[in-house]
Scaffold this motif. Structure first.
Motif, PDB file in Angstrom:
ATOM      1  N   SER A  87     -96.806 -75.040 -72.671  1.00  0.00           N
ATOM      2  CA  SER A  87     -97.544 -73.786 -72.477  1.00  0.00           C
ATOM      3  C   SER A  87     -98.228 -73.738 -71.116  1.00  0.00           C
ATOM      4  O   SER A  87     -98.419 -72.656 -70.550  1.00  0.00           O
ATOM      5  N   ALA A  88     -98.587 -74.898 -70.589  1.00  0.00           N
ATOM      6  CA  ALA A  88     -99.273 -74.950 -69.302  1.00  0.00           C
ATOM      7  C   ALA A  88     -98.305 -74.864 -68.122  1.00  0.00           C
ATOM      8  O   ALA A  88     -98.740 -74.746 -66.974  1.00  0.00           O
ATOM      9  N   ARG A  89     -97.017 -74.952 -68.366  1.00  0.00           N
ATOM     10  CA  ARG A  89     -96.029 -74.904 -67.289  1.00  0.00           C
ATOM     11  C   ARG A  89     -95.828 -73.472 -66.812  1.00  0.00           C
ATOM     12  O   ARG A  89     -96.141 -72.507 -67.495  1.00  0.00           O
ATOM     13  N   GLY A  90     -95.207 -73.366 -65.664  1.00  0.00           N
ATOM     14  CA  GLY A  90     -94.944 -72.064 -65.073  1.00  0.00           C
ATOM     15  C   GLY A  90     -93.693 -71.414 -65.642  1.00  0.00           C
ATOM     16  O   GLY A  90     -93.030 -71.928 -66.544  1.00  0.00           O
ATOM     17  N   LEU A  91     -93.375 -70.285 -65.045  1.00  0.00           N
ATOM     18  CA  LEU A  91     -92.246 -69.480 -65.496  1.00  0.00           C
ATOM     19  C   LEU A  91     -90.918 -70.212 -65.338  1.00  0.00           C
ATOM     20  O   LEU A  91     -90.023 -70.074 -66.184  1.00  0.00           O
ATOM     21  N   VAL A  92     -90.781 -71.040 -64.318  1.00  0.00           N
ATOM     22  CA  VAL A  92     -89.525 -71.748 -64.075  1.00  0.00           C
ATOM     23  C   VAL A  92     -89.224 -72.713 -65.223  1.00  0.00           C
ATOM     24  O   VAL A  92     -88.111 -72.719 -65.760  1.00  0.00           O
ATOM     25  N   VAL A  93     -90.199 -73.512 -65.636  1.00  0.00           N
ATOM     26  CA  VAL A  93     -89.986 -74.478 -66.719  1.00  0.00           C
ATOM     27  C   VAL A  93     -89.734 -73.750 -68.031  1.00  0.00           C
ATOM     28  O   VAL A  93     -88.846 -74.131 -68.801  1.00  0.00           O
ATOM     29  N   LYS A  94     -90.468 -72.684 -68.286  1.00  0.00           N
ATOM     30  CA  LYS A  94     -90.263 -71.922 -69.520  1.00  0.00           C
ATOM     31  C   LYS A  94     -88.884 -71.273 -69.539  1.00  0.00           C
ATOM     32  O   LYS A  94     -88.215 -71.248 -70.583  1.00  0.00           O
ATOM     33  N   THR A  95     -88.432 -70.775 -68.400  1.00  0.00           N
ATOM     34  CA  THR A  95     -87.097 -70.177 -68.311  1.00  0.00           C
ATOM     35  C   THR A  95     -86.024 -71.236 -68.517  1.00  0.00           C
ATOM     36  O   THR A  95     -85.042 -71.008 -69.239  1.00  0.00           O
ATOM     37  N   LEU A  96     -86.202 -72.406 -67.904  1.00  0.00           N
ATOM     38  CA  LEU A  96     -85.240 -73.495 -68.111  1.00  0.00           C
ATOM     39  C   LEU A  96     -85.205 -73.928 -69.582  1.00  0.00           C
ATOM     40  O   LEU A  96     -84.131 -74.211 -70.122  1.00  0.00           O
ATOM     41  N   GLY A  97     -86.345 -73.973 -70.231  1.00  0.00           N
ATOM     42  CA  GLY A  97     -86.396 -74.306 -71.653  1.00  0.00           C
ATOM     43  C   GLY A  97     -85.646 -73.285 -72.500  1.00  0.00           C
ATOM     44  O   GLY A  97     -84.894 -73.646 -73.414  1.00  0.00           O
ATOM     45  N   ALA A  98     -85.831 -72.025 -72.182  1.00  0.00           N
ATOM     46  CA  ALA A  98     -85.119 -70.964 -72.912  1.00  0.00           C
ATOM     47  C   ALA A  98     -83.620 -71.043 -72.666  1.00  0.00           C
ATOM     48  O   ALA A  98     -82.817 -70.903 -73.600  1.00  0.00           O
ATOM     49  N   LEU A  99     -83.220 -71.299 -71.417  1.00  0.00           N
ATOM     50  CA  LEU A  99     -81.795 -71.418 -71.106  1.00  0.00           C
ATOM     51  C   LEU A  99     -81.166 -72.631 -71.785  1.00  0.00           C
ATOM     52  O   LEU A  99     -80.024 -72.560 -72.267  1.00  0.00           O
ATOM     53  N   LEU A 100     -81.899 -73.726 -71.852  1.00  0.00           N
ATOM     54  CA  LEU A 100     -81.400 -74.911 -72.543  1.00  0.00           C
ATOM     55  C   LEU A 100     -81.213 -74.621 -74.033  1.00  0.00           C
ATOM     56  O   LEU A 100     -80.210 -75.014 -74.637  1.00  0.00           O
ATOM     57  N   THR A 101     -82.156 -73.909 -74.621  1.00  0.00           N
ATOM     58  CA  THR A 101     -82.039 -73.534 -76.032  1.00  0.00           C
ATOM     59  C   THR A 101     -80.811 -72.669 -76.264  1.00  0.00           C
ATOM     60  O   THR A 101     -80.036 -72.900 -77.195  1.00  0.00           O
ATOM     61  N   VAL A 102     -80.607 -71.678 -75.406  1.00  0.00           N
ATOM     62  CA  VAL A 102     -79.431 -70.800 -75.525  1.00  0.00           C
ATOM     63  C   VAL A 102     -78.157 -71.614 -75.370  1.00  0.00           C
ATOM     64  O   VAL A 102     -77.187 -71.427 -76.121  1.00  0.00           O
ATOM     65  N   ALA A 103     -78.123 -72.545 -74.418  1.00  0.00           N
ATOM     66  CA  ALA A 103     -76.931 -73.368 -74.202  1.00  0.00           C
ATOM     67  C   ALA A 103     -76.620 -74.229 -75.424  1.00  0.00           C
ATOM     68  O   ALA A 103     -75.453 -74.346 -75.833  1.00  0.00           O
ATOM     69  N   VAL A 104     -77.643 -74.824 -76.037  1.00  0.00           N
ATOM     70  CA  VAL A 104     -77.434 -75.657 -77.230  1.00  0.00           C
ATOM     71  C   VAL A 104     -76.907 -74.807 -78.378  1.00  0.00           C
ATOM     72  O   VAL A 104     -75.973 -75.192 -79.083  1.00  0.00           O
ATOM     73  N   VAL A 105     -77.480 -73.636 -78.576  1.00  0.00           N
ATOM     74  CA  VAL A 105     -77.030 -72.748 -79.648  1.00  0.00           C
ATOM     75  C   VAL A 105     -75.579 -72.330 -79.423  1.00  0.00           C
ATOM     76  O   VAL A 105     -74.744 -72.415 -80.336  1.00  0.00           O
ATOM     77  N   LEU A 106     -75.248 -71.901 -78.214  1.00  0.00           N
ATOM     78  CA  LEU A 106     -73.873 -71.472 -77.929  1.00  0.00           C
ATOM     79  C   LEU A 106     -72.884 -72.625 -78.071  1.00  0.00           C
ATOM     80  O   LEU A 106     -71.790 -72.450 -78.619  1.00  0.00           O
ATOM     81  N   ALA A 107     -73.273 -73.805 -77.595  1.00  0.00           N
ATOM     82  CA  ALA A 107     -72.374 -74.963 -77.695  1.00  0.00           C
ATOM     83  C   ALA A 107     -72.107 -75.330 -79.152  1.00  0.00           C
ATOM     84  O   ALA A 107     -70.958 -75.589 -79.536  1.00  0.00           O
ATOM     85  N   THR A 108     -73.137 -75.333 -79.979  1.00  0.00           N
ATOM     86  CA  THR A 108     -72.914 -75.695 -81.381  1.00  0.00           C
ATOM     87  C   THR A 108     -72.135 -74.612 -82.119  1.00  0.00           C
ATOM     88  O   THR A 108     -71.306 -74.930 -82.978  1.00  0.00           O
ATOM     89  N   LEU A 109     -72.371 -73.357 -81.789  1.00  0.00           N
ATOM     90  CA  LEU A 109     -71.578 -72.291 -82.407  1.00  0.00           C
ATOM     91  C   LEU A 109     -70.111 -72.418 -82.024  1.00  0.00           C
ATOM     92  O   LEU A 109     -69.213 -72.204 -82.844  1.00  0.00           O
ATOM     93  N   TRP A 110     -69.833 -72.798 -80.782  1.00  0.00           N
ATOM     94  CA  TRP A 110     -68.448 -72.994 -80.342  1.00  0.00           C
ATOM     95  C   TRP A 110     -67.819 -74.195 -81.040  1.00  0.00           C
ATOM     96  O   TRP A 110     -66.706 -74.119 -81.548  1.00  0.00           O
ATOM     97  N   VAL A 111     -68.554 -75.315 -81.083  1.00  0.00           N
ATOM     98  CA  VAL A 111     -68.032 -76.522 -81.727  1.00  0.00           C
ATOM     99  C   VAL A 111     -67.702 -76.239 -83.192  1.00  0.00           C
ATOM    100  O   VAL A 111     -66.682 -76.710 -83.711  1.00  0.00           O
TER     101      VAL A 111
END
Length: 134
Positions: A87-111
């Protein structure tokens, strides 16, 4: 009238007096807790209540097992620390966290072949959408 918590404690005490019933009860609580905990661990990377389910599973186990009670306390504290840090991180870290979450979800849906299922509904016939397990 006796409050429900007192009734439940009295019921649990009567179960504890019977060794076979107590063992069966503890096994049942253990199985239920492990199933809920496993479901929570699987759900962690997805949007939704993954961590809540993990804490519920540990909470179920903690009603009968001291190790689960300690693990629940330790995990809750670490979760709180990580969320405070995040929560204390900036927009860049929060955006990277969101993108990582999306990537994990998409990868598992594909698998799991979910995109291949949608592909078959639409009649696109794209083999790469079916994933390795389909």
């Amino acid at each position: 009238m006796v409050p429900d918590s007192h009734r439940l404690r009295a019921l649990r005490a009567s179960v504890a007096e019977r060794p076979t019933l107590n063992l069966a009860y503890r096994i049942g609580v253990g199985l239920l807790g492990v199933v809920v905990l496993a479901a929570g661990i699987v759900a962690i990377p997805y949007p939704g209540p993954g961590w809540l389910i993990v804490f519920a599973g540990l909470g179920i186990l903690a009603t009968e097992f001291v190790w689960a009670h300690r693990t629940l306390r330790w995990t809750r504290e670490r979760y709180r620390q990580v969320m405070d840090w995040y929560s204390a991180r900036g927009l860049v870290v929060k955006t990277l966290g969101a993108l990582l979450t999306v990537a994990v979800v998409l990868a598992t849906l594909w698998v799991l072949g979910t995109f291949g299922l949608v592909d078959s509904w639409l009649g696109l016939d794209q083999k790469w959408l079916h994933g390795p397990l389909a």
